[in-house]
Each structure stands twice: as C-alpha cells, then as structure tokens.
Motif scaffolding. Sequence first.
Motif, PDB file in Angstrom:
ATOM      1  N   THR A  21      -1.761 -12.423  17.916  1.00 40.15           N
ATOM      2  CA  THR A  21      -0.124 -12.439  17.553  1.00 40.15           C
ATOM      3  C   THR A  21       0.382 -11.227  18.671  1.00 40.15           C
ATOM      4  O   THR A  21      -0.323 -11.135  19.532  1.00 40.15           O
ATOM      5  CB  THR A  21       0.078 -11.726  16.271  1.00 40.15           C
ATOM      6  N   SER A  57      -8.962  -9.180  10.014  1.00 41.53           N
ATOM      7  CA  SER A  57      -7.754  -8.865  10.641  1.00 41.53           C
ATOM      8  C   SER A  57      -7.980  -7.421  11.430  1.00 41.53           C
ATOM      9  O   SER A  57      -8.112  -6.562  10.702  1.00 41.53           O
ATOM     10  CB  SER A  57      -6.468  -8.958   9.889  1.00 41.53           C
ATOM     11  N   ASN A  87      -6.460  -4.436  13.476  1.00 38.73           N
ATOM     12  CA  ASN A  87      -5.242  -3.826  13.485  1.00 38.73           C
ATOM     13  C   ASN A  87      -5.113  -2.489  14.557  1.00 38.73           C
ATOM     14  O   ASN A  87      -4.240  -1.577  14.776  1.00 38.73           O
ATOM     15  CB  ASN A  87      -4.485  -3.522  12.340  1.00 38.73           C
ATOM     16  N   ALA A  97       0.395  -9.589   7.633  1.00 37.23           N
ATOM     17  CA  ALA A  97      -0.612 -10.627   8.236  1.00 37.23           C
ATOM     18  C   ALA A  97      -1.717 -10.520   7.247  1.00 37.23           C
ATOM     19  O   ALA A  97      -2.489  -9.555   6.670  1.00 37.23           O
ATOM     20  CB  ALA A  97      -0.916 -10.308   9.562  1.00 37.23           C
ATOM     21  N   HIS A  98      -2.508 -11.779   7.016  1.00 38.84           N
ATOM     22  CA  HIS A  98      -3.742 -11.827   6.441  1.00 38.84           C
ATOM     23  C   HIS A  98      -3.575 -11.528   5.129  1.00 38.84           C
ATOM     24  O   HIS A  98      -4.826 -10.793   4.818  1.00 38.84           O
ATOM     25  CB  HIS A  98      -4.821 -11.238   7.458  1.00 38.84           C
ATOM     26  N   ILE A 134       7.233  -3.996   1.631  1.00 36.80           N
ATOM     27  CA  ILE A 134       6.094  -4.446   2.383  1.00 36.80           C
ATOM     28  C   ILE A 134       4.727  -4.742   1.376  1.00 36.80           C
ATOM     29  O   ILE A 134       4.457  -3.739   0.642  1.00 36.80           O
ATOM     30  CB  ILE A 134       5.362  -3.560   3.555  1.00 36.80           C
ATOM     31  N   ALA A 178       0.716  -5.982   1.509  1.00 36.37           N
ATOM     32  CA  ALA A 178      -0.517  -6.089   2.334  1.00 36.37           C
ATOM     33  C   ALA A 178      -1.645  -6.298   1.196  1.00 36.37           C
ATOM     34  O   ALA A 178      -1.904  -5.877   0.393  1.00 36.37           O
ATOM     35  CB  ALA A 178      -0.753  -5.200   3.214  1.00 36.37           C
TER      36      ALA A 178
END
Lengths: 250, 250, 250
Positions: free
Chosen positions: B144, B188, B190, C185-186, C198, C200
């Motif tokens: 990304t 994922s 980060n 994401a993910h 948000i 997650a």
Amino acid sequence: MSIHPTAIVSTKAILGENVTVGPFTIIHDNVEIADNVVIESHCELGVTNQRTDDRPLVVGCNSHIRSHSVLYACSTFDSNFVTGHRVTIRENTIAGKNFQVGTLGDIQGDCIIGDYVRFHSNVHIGQQSTIGNFVWVFPYVVLTNDPHPPSNIMQGVTVEDFAVIATMSVVLPGVKIAGGGLIAAHSSVNRDTKENTIYAGSPAKAVGETSKIRLKDGSRQPAYPWPKHFKRGYPEEAIRILESIASDYE
Amino acid sequence: MSIHPTAIVSTKAILGENVTVGPFTIIHDNVEIADNVVIESHCELGVTNQRTDDRPLVVGCNSHIRSHSVLYACSTFDSNFVTGHRVTIRENTIAGKNFQVGTLGDIQGDCIIGDYVRFHSNVHIGQQSTIGNFVWVFPYVVLTNDPHPPSNIMQGVTVEDFAVIATMSVVLPGVKIAGGGLIAAHSSVNRDTKENTIYAGSPAKAVGETSKIRLKDGSRQPAYPWPKHFKRGYPEEAIRILESIASDYE
Amino acid sequence: MSIHPTAIVSTKAILGENVTVGPFTIIHDNVEIADNVVIESHCELGVTNQRTDDRPLVVGCNSHIRSHSVLYACSTFDSNFVTGHRVTIRENTIAGKNFQVGTLGDIQGDCIIGDYVRFHSNVHIGQQSTIGNFVWVFPYVVLTNDPHPPSNIMQGVTVEDFAVIATMSVVLPGVKIAGGGLIAAHSSVNRDTKENTIYAGSPAKAVGETSKIRLKDGSRQPAYPWPKHFKRGYPEEAIRILESIASDYE
Ligand SMILES: CC(=O)SCCNC(=O)CCNC(=O)[C@H](O)C(C)(C)COP(=O)(O)OP(=O)(O)OC[C@H]1O[C@@H](n2cnc3c(N)ncnc32)[C@H](O)[C@@H]1OP(=O)(O)O
Ligand SMILES: CC(=O)SCCNC(=O)CCNC(=O)[C@H](O)C(C)(C)COP(=O)(O)OP(=O)(O)OC[C@H]1O[C@@H](n2cnc3c(N)ncnc32)[C@H](O)[C@@H]1OP(=O)(O)O
Ligand SMILES: CC(=O)SCCNC(=O)CCNC(=O)[C@H](O)C(C)(C)COP(=O)(O)OP(=O)(O)OC[C@H]1O[C@@H](n2cnc3c(N)ncnc32)[C@H](O)[C@@H]1OP(=O)(O)O
C-alpha cells in the motif's frame, strides 16, 4: 454449430453437436468439446507450455465457458462445467460433474476436483490441491503448497466432502480440511481440522460444532450440515445424494 | 517475425528479430520490443493516459507476455521478462533482469523493481513501491502507499533483497521489509522489520529467526536463507550470485 | 463517432455523439451509451443471462470504460462513470454520478451505489450491497451476503456516506458500516459500526475516533473527516458538498 467468423478454431479440434464459439475466441489443436457447449468471446482453449504433452483439453457436454477464460491442454472437465468470466485453469486439472468456478478463478493445475464442487469469484487453487465432492470455496480463498517458500517442496491442500471455506481465508501447505467443516471468513488454517467443526482466526482455532450455527431465516434450524436445507441449482441425481446425507444426520 | 493477421501493430512500433504477436493483440506507437519476444493474444501494449509522455514501453529480449495482458507506455523491462495471463502494469515502472509476474498481477506504476524478482499470481503493487533483487511475493499480497486514505500523501513500501512475503499479507504504507526476512501468510505489517526474521500476525510481530524453519524434505536443513537450497529457474549468472550469498552464511 | 472496424456493435444499440468503441469490443442490442463516451478494446457490453430482462445497460455521458471490461444488461450508470481494466459488473446494478471502479473490480449485481463513490483495484461487491455517497473501498476488500454459506439467505452489507474500508478487509453479511467510519486494513467486521470511528482486527473492534489520526504531511491536522483536506479529482459540484461537510465539523 455456430462458430463466430472472428473465432480461430483449429481444424484438429473436435467439436460436438450444437457448440457455440464466440467472437475473438481461439481454440487450439488438442481440444475436445462435447455436445451443447457454449464458449463465449475472447477465450483461449488448449494452451500449451513446457509441461503439457499431447493429451487434450476435454470439456464435457452442457458446459458454459464465459468470456475471457483461458484453459490449458491436458485437463479434463466432466459434464455441466460452468465458469464465470476471466477464469484461468492450468494443465493437469481433473474435475468431476457440475464443476462451477466463478469470475477471476485461478487454478494452477495438477489438481483433482470431485463432483458438484462450487468455487465463487477470485479463488486461487495451488498445484497439488485435492478437492472432494460438494465442496464450497468462497471469494479470495487461497490454497497454498510451499511450506517455506521458495522451495522445491510441494505439500498440496486436501479439502474433504461438503467442507466450506469462507471469504478471504488461507489454507497453509499440506493441511487437510475435514468433511463438513466450516472455515470462518478471514482465517488462516495451519493445522488439520476435525469434521463438522468451525475454525476461525489466524492461526485458526476450533470455535464449535457447525450445527451450533442457526439459520437466520427465523426457522432456528441448524445451518449445517447444509444439505439439510440447501439444494438450489443441483441436478436430480445430486439432490438424491444430498437428501441421503441429510437423513443420515437425523 | 510472425504477427498474426488479426493483430493491430502500429507502424511506429519497433520490433526486433523473431518477435511473435498473437491474435487480437494491439501494439501502439510508442513501443520497443527486442529480439526473441513472444506477445500472446488479446494483449494491449503501449497504453497512454494523462500521466504518460512520449517515453516508450521497452520490453527486453527473450521475454514472454502471456494473453490478455495490458502494459502502459513509459515503462522499461529488461531481458527475460515473463508474465502470466491478464497482467496489468501501469506507467513509470522500471524492472530489472528476469522479472516474473504471475496471472492477474496489478502493478500500479511509479515503481522500481530489481533483478530476478518473482511475483506469484494476483499480487497488487502500489505506486512508489521499491523492490530489491531476488525478492519473492506470493498470491494476494498488497503493498500500500496511503497511510490514512484518501489523502494526497504517498509513502511507498520498500522490500529489500531476498525478502519473502507469503500469501494474503498487507504491507502498510512506508514500511521497509528488511533483507532476507519472511512475512508469514495472512499477516499485516505496520512497522519496519529486521533482517532474516519471521514476522506473523495482524499487526505482525517478530516470531523468530528465519533459519529456525527447517526444510520439510527430511534433511532438517534450514529453509532460509533460501539461496542455500533453491536455485530452480535462475540463469547461470544469477546462480553464481545465489551461491556466493549461500557461502556468506556458512 | 469512431467505432473500430473490428468492433461488433449491434444496430439496435443506441450510441450518442462522440462515442469511441475500441478494437475487438462487442456491444449487444440492449445498450444505451450517452455522448462523449470511450469504450476501450476487448470489452463486452449488454451481456444477458437467465436473470436479465429487456431493460438496457445505460452508460452516462463522459464515461470511460477501460479494456477487457464486461458489463451486463439491466444496469444503469450515471455520468462520468470510469473503470480500470477487466472490470466485471453484473445485472441490476445502479450507480450514481462519477462512479469509479478500479482494475479487476467484480460487482455481483443487485446493488445500489451512490454518487462520487470510488473503488480501488480488485474489490468484490456481493449482491444486495447498498453503498452511500463519497464512499471509498480499497484493494482486496470483499462485501459478503451469505451469513452461513451455502444458504438461500442473503443479507447485503450497507456502507454509509464518507466511510472508508482499507485494504484486504471483509465485511460480514448484513453489517452496516456507519458514516465517516474507517475500517483498518486486514480486518473483518462482524458487527455494525459507529460513525467516525476506527475499527481494526479480525473480528474488528473499535480502536478510537477517526479524528485521532493525524496527517503525515507535517501539518499534524486531523486526517478525518477526509473532506477537510482531500478534494482531488472531484468536479465542482462535489467540491461544494465536501466543503459544506468540512465546515460542519469546524
Ligand atoms: C456470496 C458471497 O460473496 S458471501 C461469502 C460467503 N459468506 C461468508 O464468507 C461469511 C461467512 N461467515 C463467517 O465466516 C462467520 O464468521 C461464521 C459463520 C463462521 C460465524 O458467524 P456468526 O455465527 O454470525 O457468529 P460470530 O460472527 O459472532 O462468530 C462466532 C464466533 O467465532 C469468532 N470468529 C468469527 N470469525 C473470526 C475470525 N476471523 N477470527 C477470530 N475469531 C472469529 C467470533 O469472535 C465469535 O466468537 P464469540 O461467539 O466468542 O464472539
Ligand atoms: C505457490 C503457492 O501458492 S504457495 C504460497 C507460498 N506459501 C505460503 O504462503 C505459506 C507460507 N508459510 C507460512 O507463512 C508459515 O506460517 C510460516 C512458514 C511462517 C511458519 O510456518 P511453520 O514453520 O509451519 O510454523 P507454524 O505454522 O506452526 O507457525 C510458526 C509460529 O508462527 C505463528 N504464526 C504463523 N502464522 C501466523 C499468523 N498469521 N498470525 C499469528 N501467528 C502466526 C504460529 O502461531 C506459530 O507460533 P507457535 O510456534 O507458537 O505455534
Ligand atoms: C492506493 C493504495 O493501494 S493504498 C490502500 C489504502 N491504504 C491502506 O489500506 C492503509 C490504511 N491504513 C490502516 O488501515 C492503518 O492500520 C490505520 C490508518 C487504521 C492506523 O494506522 P496508524 O495510524 O499508522 O496506527 P497503527 O498502525 O499503529 O495502528 C493504530 C492502532 O490500531 C491497531 N491496528 C491497526 N491495524 C490492526 C489490525 N489489522 N488488527 C488489529 N489491530 C490493528 C494497531 O495495533 C494500533 O494499536 P496501538 O496504537 O495500540 O499499537
């Protein structure tokens, strides 16, 4: 027989009765297409590479290959084989009756697929995968085969009869998904699973029996084993099998 | 030179010796194709848009572009460039020797890719990605670039030499995957990673040295650094590099 | 009007002024294309199946359909509809103004999509999805609809105005993604979400307000609500809406 004038069909290809070939589609030499088959536009059938030999691509009767699909030589598909758009299937794939693979499906070859198997869109089936009968695989699922990539070691995944793998899950190399099991969405499975059990998470853990999940149609009936309530789109002989399975669970 | 009569090849395109262009393929003006290249059917090469200028699409010698692929102008691919089917590569991509990108690959442009890099099927490479040499990226991996989308801020991902990103993992914007590292499947990332280390989970954590993983061929040898045991498909000069890397780790 | 001689355009199709149709593209009967539209090569428009009736495929003015795309009959797209390559959109899809769907997008039909919606590459939108205005969906996101597959029960996903779903996330059947929200994401979302929050993880949990995320351009300004800083590519009337939204949050 209706072959569009822009299609390029090899004279060595063997086409049955009532076969339709759409515009801009290419059919190479080593292809055998049975009766009542539709091959849509922009497809390429019978592709060869350094791994193919002279065994043909065989497409069974009453099949429907939608546009932009690519099927390699040396693969055999039984009757009522149906694809979405842009499906790619490599050499040495053997699939049984009523095999359905959705748009963007990518089957890497050297796979054995049973009867009445349904893949939704965008499924990736690695080489050496072995799929049983009545298996369901949902979008963005990947079956892998290299346990520590890159290497020359290939451990194909096995998925047994009636198993269901939900959206965006990965099955790690050599793993066996047991019959009637359900892999929850967005999971990764790195161990063999038990029958009729839900696995969820990454790495996935058992979270209960599949029969614990209730139909959300108000009936509160168990959603699994799914043959007890779902028979849509299956032919007569498949429905008899589903009904016998359902009665076993009474 | 064999250009299929249904192909549409611009007279301004520059084609080398022994170039094959398949049926229904379009090659626009600004395209330079070197010797011994195969462009299969249903492709479009040299696509322009509001971001391209008059720099050509350059395809190196001994390359093989499989069917239904779309390559934009202003990108340069070195020798032995090989694609699967339906690959899409946008403008301003520069790739080194022996670059391989599998079926459904989607490279968004403005990327730099080293030598001997291999992407498996269905990989998505965001703009501003920087890929080293001998990098492996497996199916359904996404690199990304927008840290808080949508925004005008682009932080490309960097992947260093010999790193491996396994199936269905996401690398968050601006993250650097260190050399020789292994990102486990379905993870994922980060944060920047350390060399020769396994990262797993979402968000990914370090779970050990890559050398802790043993080959599943009975040899019990370390599976990483992979150059110590894997040289399949690489040309002579690449194998010499792999062997020198392997000996460094003795 | 410039229709390439290799294109196959039905005489019953209705094409407006200044319409371009690329090579090897097929346009069936029941298709209405407004003024100033580009349809690139290798496309198929107006595809029918057992679920379509005689309602046409309608493509609004100033639209651009890139190569290898397949659009079914009985769908309506408003003005400035733009696709990437290899986009597949099934029947009974209704989309508003300036709808953009990236390469490999797969919309399954029976969906309602608002104005100024942007899907990046490789997005899968399940049947019965309802998408608001100014929604952003990033690569490899799947909106599902069968809560316990396979079954006849379909619970479409709803995504409200200005919501953002980041890379490689799954939205479980029937879930509502609230306005202004951000799905990290993910992640996989199995419960309805709150506005401007948000979420997650898998299953996703709330991890804070979207306004807590700061722009990484040194300004330290909040990155959300995104209309406060991001207006690229929107037309004048959309920018007025974005500015009014931004001022509401002052
Ligand atoms: C045609 C189309 O495109 S639709 C595609 C087909 N449909 C799908 O892919 C969706 C399939 N649905 C799923 O995978 C669901 O997660 C199911 C069926 C496994 C479970 O869903 P539900 O019965 O609604 O229960 P719920 O979502 O609460 O999950 C049940 C338990 O598993 C856990 N779980 C579910 N998914 C995960 C996950 N990815 N990781 C970790 N735990 C998980 C939940 O936390 C929950 O535990 P809890 O009861 O302690 O809270
Ligand atoms: C060509 C093709 O299509 S094949 C595609 C290429 N192949 C792949 O993508 C598969 C790559 N394999 C992997 O990613 C594996 O997870 C590896 C290699 C990182 C580790 O696998 P293994 O060595 O078999 O060990 P294992 O699966 O037990 O995982 C090792 C540890 O990492 C942890 N782990 C692995 N994956 C995850 C994950 N996604 N999230 C959290 N933890 C994880 C495991 O829990 C385990 O911890 P533990 O030892 O405490 O139980
Ligand atoms: C054009 C293109 O292709 S680019 C595609 C568009 N861009 C993307 O998809 C990337 C979007 N970015 C994200 O999703 C990020 O995770 C964000 C924006 C939600 C948060 O990122 P950041 O603000 O950098 O913070 P960070 O990565 O530290 O995550 C914030 C918190 O959420 C948690 N978190 C983030 N993702 C996850 C996840 N998948 N699962 C569990 N927790 C998560 C983190 O652990 C962290 O918790 P902590 O603060 O206690 O450590």
